[in-house]
Design an enzyme around this catalytic site. Structure first.
Site, mmCIF file in Angstrom:
data_model
loop_
_atom_site.group_PDB
_atom_site.id
_atom_site.type_symbol
_atom_site.label_atom_id
_atom_site.label_comp_id
_atom_site.label_asym_id
_atom_site.label_seq_id
_atom_site.Cartn_x
_atom_site.Cartn_y
_atom_site.Cartn_z
ATOM 1 N N ASN A 199 0.860 -1.164 0.000
ATOM 2 C CA ASN A 199 0.000 0.000 0.000
ATOM 3 C C ASN A 199 0.899 1.217 0.000
ATOM 4 O O ASN A 199 1.995 1.168 0.555
ATOM 5 C CB ASN A 199 -0.869 -0.047 1.267
ATOM 6 N N SER A 214 0.759 3.652 1.749
ATOM 7 C CA SER A 214 1.041 3.884 3.162
ATOM 8 C C SER A 214 1.677 2.597 3.685
ATOM 9 O O SER A 214 1.000 1.690 4.148
ATOM 10 C CB SER A 214 -0.248 4.188 3.916
ATOM 11 N N TYR A 215 3.013 2.497 3.536
ATOM 12 C CA TYR A 215 3.732 1.240 3.778
ATOM 13 C C TYR A 215 3.267 0.409 4.973
ATOM 14 O O TYR A 215 3.078 -0.786 4.837
ATOM 15 C CB TYR A 215 5.243 1.500 3.899
ATOM 16 N N GLU A 261 3.515 -14.150 4.385
ATOM 17 C CA GLU A 261 3.388 -15.135 5.454
ATOM 18 C C GLU A 261 2.183 -14.828 6.344
ATOM 19 O O GLU A 261 1.373 -15.700 6.649
ATOM 20 C CB GLU A 261 4.650 -15.174 6.321
#
Length: 160
Positions: free
Chosen positions: A65, A67-68, A75
């Site tokens: 995203n 927005s990291y 996983e």
């Protein structure tokens, strides 16, 4: 004062071809999941396949995203889906593969810290180790017999 020595033991296979047939099959599914990752920012695609004790295989890939912090690793995508869809099932094996469009990934790429913590939670919950296999796009494959081997001082509910 005392000194504590921590040792990590991994089994390393030269390539995917050396893996047991069932693990090779799981890794191929993880490679397929990796190809569907959404990683336009990092250009680092990760795919995961989980084998559950009920025979189900759950796939996951990373979803980024702009927005990291809002993205999610492969996983954890697979683990949380498995927990939501099969809450009573135990995770027996996790296989992980990662590749980059920026440079070759030929060494085993282990789960990040956040994913290690998520795997630890399920290993503790099910009171049984989870085998973890990890690789890059090609090259050797590493295997840990449990998450505790990769995260020896696990943070769990006993600390809360």
């Amino acid at each position: 004062m005392k000194q504590i020595k921590i040792e990590t033991v991994l089994q390393v296979f030269d390539s995917i071809d050396e893996l047991p047939v069932n693990i090779k099959s799981l890794m191929k599914k993880a490679v397929e999941a990796r190809s569907k990752a959404y990683a336009p920012y990092s250009k680092f695609n990760v795919g995961t396949a989980l084998l559950l004790d009920n025979g189900e295989v759950v796939l996951g890939n990373n979803q980024e995203n702009a927005s990291y912090p809002s993205g999610l690793c492969a996983e954890r995508t697979a683990i949380y889906y498995a927990g939501a869809q099969y809450p009573q099932a135990r995770i027996l094996k996790i296989v992980i593969t990662a590749t980059s469009t920026q440079k070759p990934t030929t060494s085993p790429i282990p789960p990040c810290g956040a994913c290690r913590q998520a795997i630890a939670e399920y290993e503790i919950k099910q009171k049984e180790p989870i085998e973890i296999y990890f690789m890059g796009e090609s090259g050797s494959v590493a295997m840990s017999k449990s998450l505790e081997n990769l995260l020896p001082f696990v943070f769990d509910k006993s600390a809360l």
